[in-house]
Enzyme design. Structure first.
Site, PDB file in Angstrom:
ATOM      1  N   GLU A  18      24.765   2.381   3.264  1.00  0.00           N
ATOM      2  CA  GLU A  18      24.529   3.547   2.390  1.00  0.00           C
ATOM      3  C   GLU A  18      24.069   3.115   1.005  1.00  0.00           C
ATOM      4  O   GLU A  18      23.904   3.933   0.103  1.00  0.00           O
ATOM      5  CB  GLU A  18      25.805   4.399   2.283  1.00  0.00           C
ATOM      6  N   ARG A  76      -0.890  -9.813  -5.813  1.00  0.00           N
ATOM      7  CA  ARG A  76      -2.342  -9.686  -5.844  1.00  0.00           C
ATOM      8  C   ARG A  76      -2.901  -9.710  -7.270  1.00  0.00           C
ATOM      9  O   ARG A  76      -4.076  -9.958  -7.493  1.00  0.00           O
ATOM     10  CB  ARG A  76      -2.796  -8.408  -5.126  1.00  0.00           C
ATOM     11  N   ASP A  93      -9.785  -3.250  -7.285  1.00  0.00           N
ATOM     12  CA  ASP A  93      -9.337  -2.448  -6.144  1.00  0.00           C
ATOM     13  C   ASP A  93      -9.459  -0.960  -6.369  1.00  0.00           C
ATOM     14  O   ASP A  93      -9.575  -0.488  -7.478  1.00  0.00           O
ATOM     15  CB  ASP A  93      -7.839  -2.705  -5.925  1.00  0.00           C
TER      16      ASP A  93
HETATM   17  C1  4FV Z   1      14.012   2.253   0.189  1.00  0.00           C
HETATM   18  C2  4FV Z   1      12.861   3.006  -0.112  1.00  0.00           C
HETATM   19  C3  4FV Z   1      15.004   2.579   1.237  1.00  0.00           C
HETATM   20  C4  4FV Z   1      18.159   3.206   1.742  1.00  0.00           C
HETATM   21  C5  4FV Z   1      19.442   2.940   2.434  1.00  0.00           C
HETATM   22  C6  4FV Z   1      18.135   0.943   2.375  1.00  0.00           C
HETATM   23  C7  4FV Z   1      17.232   2.123   2.194  1.00  0.00           C
HETATM   24  C8  4FV Z   1      19.446   1.489   2.811  1.00  0.00           C
HETATM   25  N1  4FV Z   1      14.046   1.206  -0.629  1.00  0.00           N
HETATM   26  N2  4FV Z   1      12.209   2.367  -1.134  1.00  0.00           N
HETATM   27  N3  4FV Z   1      12.431   4.150   0.461  1.00  0.00           N
HETATM   28  N4  4FV Z   1      16.158   1.845   1.218  1.00  0.00           N
HETATM   29  O1  4FV Z   1      14.790   3.490   2.047  1.00  0.00           O
HETATM   30  O2  4FV Z   1      12.935   1.289  -1.422  1.00  0.00           O
HETATM   31  O3  4FV Z   1      20.471   0.840   2.114  1.00  0.00           O
END
Ligand code: 4FV
Length: 269
Positions: A117, A155, A170
């Site tokens: 979580e 990049r 880009d």
């Molecule tokens: C996430 C995103 C992402 C959330 C719960 C990892 C998850 C678990 N990280 N951008 N979208 N992380 O979904 O960066 O812990």
């Protein structure tokens, strides 16, 4: 070495192949970037190296404990004070080309990958400098988000894209989508390459490319047009596009179905 990435994760092996191939792999070989994975579990002092626990207040899932993460971050920061700690999370600011360019001015990024979580809130309070999200969806872990960030930021490091290229060229550079690209064969199943691209007339080619980039952005991402710095010529081209009946992606006048007579590439290009 221009940029160091220290990645705090429970799954360090996830990073070996994606960051070992092609452009990024060569950038590491050339010493332009350095990538180090740190297993947070190695910093758990509890038996069975526990790194997560049930949430206070109940509720589903588990939360990553603060102590192992604190020790891991402090061990990395002890080697380099001028680092910036980034937590990848859906609650972070949206990642985009501008943010990638800004982060590329740093020399040392510590990337914290969450699982379950997420992390105990005190990790954010005490150690996180910036929270970044790669998109409004939930991943099983922050590792893939960390890889996306490393790829997009690297990049911008001079020499990573090879001597002749720079990320400044880009799409999104001036926040327009890329123009259509073509290569041999000239005629594929009756679909020909727009003639202008074989004309050798470079000003006509760049005009065509500019117009097609504007058209594609107007059709697919009109929101980007708002923040694009458009020239007077761009505005004229956009009027032509908006007034032209043909809202197809590539102006049918130029590309698409081969006119019978021209099924072969002019002078066999
Ligand atoms: C996430 C995103 C992402 C959330 C719960 C990892 C998850 C678990 N990280 N951008 N979208 N992380 O979904 O960066 O812990």
């Amino acid at each position: 070495m221009r940029m160091r990435f220290d990645i705090l994760t429970l799954f360090p092996s996830m990073f070996s192949s994606p960051l070992g191939e092609s452009i990024l792999g060569r950038a590491v070989e050339k010493g332009l970037i350095q990538i180090q994975t740190i297993n947070i579990r190695d910093f758990s002092l509890e038996k069975h190296q526990v790194v997560d626990d049930a949430p206070y207040g109940g509720g589903q899932g588990m939360v990553m404990k603060v102590e192992p993460i604190a020790r891991a971050i402090e061990s990395v920061k002890s080697q380099n004070q001028s680092s910036r700690t980034i937590y990848l999370t859906p609650q972070g600011k949206p990642f985009n080309q501008d943010l990638a360019r800004r982060l590329s001015t740093q020399t040392h990024l510590i990337l914290l990958c969450g699982r379950y979580e997420g992390v105990d809130e005190r990790v954010r309070d005490l150690f996180v400098d910036e929270e970044i999200s790669i998109g409004d969806y939930v991943l099983t872990g922050g590792e893939l988000a960390a890889m996306v960030l490393i790829d997009a930021v690297s990049r911008f490091i001079p020499g990573v894209l090879g001597s002749d290229r720079s990320a400044e060229e880009d799409s999104f550079f001036n926040s327009l989508l890329e123009y259509p690209q073509y290569t041999r064969p000239f005629n594929f199943r009756g679909r020909c390459v727009p003639e202008v691209l074989l004309s050798g007339n470079h000003s006509a080619i760049s005009l065509w490319r500019r117009k097609e980039a504007l058209r594609r952005t107007w059709v697919r991402r009109p929101d980007l047009l708002e923040k694009a710095n458009l020239s007077g010529e761009d505005k004229t081209l956009l009027e032509e596009i908006e007034n032209s009946s043909d809202d197809g992606e590539v102006s049918s006048a130029d590309g698409g179905v081969c006119p019978r007579a021209k099924s072969q590439a002019p002078n066999n290009k």
